[in-house]
Design a protein around this motif. Structure first.
Motif, PDB file in Angstrom:
ATOM      1  N   UNK A   1       5.186  34.566  29.632  1.00  0.00           N
ATOM      2  CA  UNK A   1       6.214  35.591  29.737  1.00  0.00           C
ATOM      3  C   UNK A   1       6.730  35.645  31.166  1.00  0.00           C
ATOM      4  N   UNK A   2       8.042  35.726  31.296  1.00  0.00           N
ATOM      5  CA  UNK A   2       8.676  35.743  32.609  1.00  0.00           C
ATOM      6  C   UNK A   2       9.287  37.106  32.888  1.00  0.00           C
ATOM      7  N   UNK A   3       9.148  37.535  34.108  1.00  0.00           N
ATOM      8  CA  UNK A   3       9.838  38.751  34.545  1.00  0.00           C
ATOM      9  C   UNK A   3      11.205  38.348  35.074  1.00  0.00           C
ATOM     10  N   UNK A   4      12.051  39.280  35.300  1.00  0.00           N
ATOM     11  CA  UNK A   4      13.359  38.964  35.839  1.00  0.00           C
ATOM     12  C   UNK A   4      14.363  38.594  34.752  1.00  0.00           C
ATOM     13  N   UNK A   5      15.574  38.339  35.183  1.00  0.00           N
ATOM     14  CA  UNK A   5      16.661  38.139  34.228  1.00  0.00           C
ATOM     15  C   UNK A   5      17.176  36.709  34.168  1.00  0.00           C
ATOM     16  N   UNK A   6      16.459  35.770  34.798  1.00  0.00           N
ATOM     17  CA  UNK A   6      16.983  34.404  34.870  1.00  0.00           C
ATOM     18  C   UNK A   6      16.396  33.475  33.825  1.00  0.00           C
ATOM     19  N   UNK A   7      15.533  34.015  32.976  1.00  0.00           N
ATOM     20  CA  UNK A   7      14.798  33.153  32.045  1.00  0.00           C
ATOM     21  C   UNK A   7      15.730  32.367  31.143  1.00  0.00           C
ATOM     22  N   UNK A   8      16.650  33.041  30.486  1.00  0.00           N
ATOM     23  CA  UNK A   8      17.427  32.403  29.432  1.00  0.00           C
ATOM     24  C   UNK A   8      18.343  31.297  29.927  1.00  0.00           C
ATOM     25  N   UNK A   9      18.700  31.310  31.183  1.00  0.00           N
ATOM     26  CA  UNK A   9      19.667  30.333  31.693  1.00  0.00           C
ATOM     27  C   UNK A   9      19.022  29.136  32.369  1.00  0.00           C
ATOM     28  N   UNK A  10      17.706  29.046  32.283  1.00  0.00           N
ATOM     29  CA  UNK A  10      17.004  27.960  32.965  1.00  0.00           C
ATOM     30  C   UNK A  10      16.043  27.222  32.043  1.00  0.00           C
ATOM     31  N   UNK A  11      15.775  25.977  32.440  1.00  0.00           N
ATOM     32  CA  UNK A  11      14.811  25.163  31.714  1.00  0.00           C
ATOM     33  C   UNK A  11      13.402  25.627  32.043  1.00  0.00           C
ATOM     34  N   UNK A  12      12.489  25.416  31.114  1.00  0.00           N
ATOM     35  CA  UNK A  12      11.107  25.814  31.345  1.00  0.00           C
ATOM     36  C   UNK A  12      10.185  24.823  30.657  1.00  0.00           C
ATOM     37  N   UNK A  13       9.019  24.627  31.235  1.00  0.00           N
ATOM     38  CA  UNK A  13       8.107  23.650  30.659  1.00  0.00           C
ATOM     39  C   UNK A  13       6.663  24.044  30.822  1.00  0.00           C
ATOM     40  N   UNK A  14       5.830  23.288  30.145  1.00  0.00           N
ATOM     41  CA  UNK A  14       4.378  23.417  30.255  1.00  0.00           C
ATOM     42  C   UNK A  14       3.832  22.145  30.900  1.00  0.00           C
ATOM     43  N   UNK A  15       2.964  22.347  31.861  1.00  0.00           N
ATOM     44  CA  UNK A  15       2.252  21.265  32.511  1.00  0.00           C
ATOM     45  C   UNK A  15       0.763  21.500  32.323  1.00  0.00           C
ATOM     46  N   UNK A  16       0.001  20.461  32.553  1.00  0.00           N
ATOM     47  CA  UNK A  16      -1.461  20.634  32.510  1.00  0.00           C
ATOM     48  C   UNK A  16      -2.117  19.780  33.578  1.00  0.00           C
ATOM     49  N   UNK A  17      -3.286  20.232  33.972  1.00  0.00           N
ATOM     50  CA  UNK A  17      -4.050  19.490  34.964  1.00  0.00           C
ATOM     51  C   UNK A  17      -5.516  19.501  34.566  1.00  0.00           C
ATOM     52  N   UNK A  18      -6.016  18.322  34.308  1.00  0.00           N
ATOM     53  CA  UNK A  18      -7.430  18.160  33.990  1.00  0.00           C
ATOM     54  C   UNK A  18      -8.206  17.893  35.281  1.00  0.00           C
ATOM     55  N   UNK A  19      -9.489  18.157  35.288  1.00  0.00           N
ATOM     56  CA  UNK A  19     -10.288  17.928  36.497  1.00  0.00           C
ATOM     57  C   UNK A  19     -10.169  16.488  36.983  1.00  0.00           C
TER      58      UNK A  19
ATOM     59  N   UNK B   1      11.098  28.759  22.638  1.00  0.00           N
ATOM     60  CA  UNK B   1      11.387  29.856  23.558  1.00  0.00           C
ATOM     61  C   UNK B   1      12.048  30.992  22.816  1.00  0.00           C
ATOM     62  N   UNK B   2      11.786  32.193  23.285  1.00  0.00           N
ATOM     63  CA  UNK B   2      12.416  33.407  22.761  1.00  0.00           C
ATOM     64  C   UNK B   2      13.080  34.073  23.958  1.00  0.00           C
ATOM     65  N   UNK B   3      14.370  33.868  24.092  1.00  0.00           N
ATOM     66  CA  UNK B   3      15.060  34.403  25.274  1.00  0.00           C
ATOM     67  C   UNK B   3      15.087  35.923  25.281  1.00  0.00           C
TER      68      UNK B   3
END
Length: 115
Positions: free
Chosen positions: A22-40, A70-72
């Motif tokens: 979940x993102x705060x602020x009002x810029x969420x819907x107009x920008x790309x977003x992704x998931x990353x991961x880091x293993x040990x 996504x749910x804008x």
């Protein structure tokens, strides 16, 4: 902008988890977003991304098993993870990317898949 990831946990191989960010602020819907991961001991890698227009892309290792959405209206991005494997064990992070190439990282959420 603050990003709050949740939904991680311990699951057996073959199981499922759904991550939320979940993102705060009002810029969420107009920008790309992704998931990353880091293993040990490994570098952080892109798992899945979704553009502001809804186009998606996935790492080859998760295609057919993971789904990003996504749910804008809720400023939230999801990662549905099915058929989990031990090699999916990692800390998962969400990342909101701005048009200028910079962005915001959320705090990670641990996913552990037992064999």
């Amino acid at each position: 902008v603050q990003l709050q990831a949740s939904g991680g946990g311990l699951v057996q191989a073959g199981g499922s988890l759904r991550l939320s960010c979940a993102a705060s602020g009002s810029i969420f819907s107009s920008n790309d977003i992704g998931w990353y991961r880091q293993a040990p001991g490994k570098q952080r890698e892109l798992v899945a991304a979704i553009t502001s227009g809804g186009s998606t892309n996935y790492a080859d290792s998760v295609k057919g098993r993971f789904t990003i959405s996504r749910d804008n209206a809720k400023s939230t991005v999801y990662l549905q993870m099915n058929s989990l494997k031990p090699e999916d064990t990692a800390v998962y992070y969400c990342y909101l990317r701005l048009p200028n190439g910079m962005g915001y990282w959320g705090k990670g959420t641990q996913v552990t898949v037992s064999s």
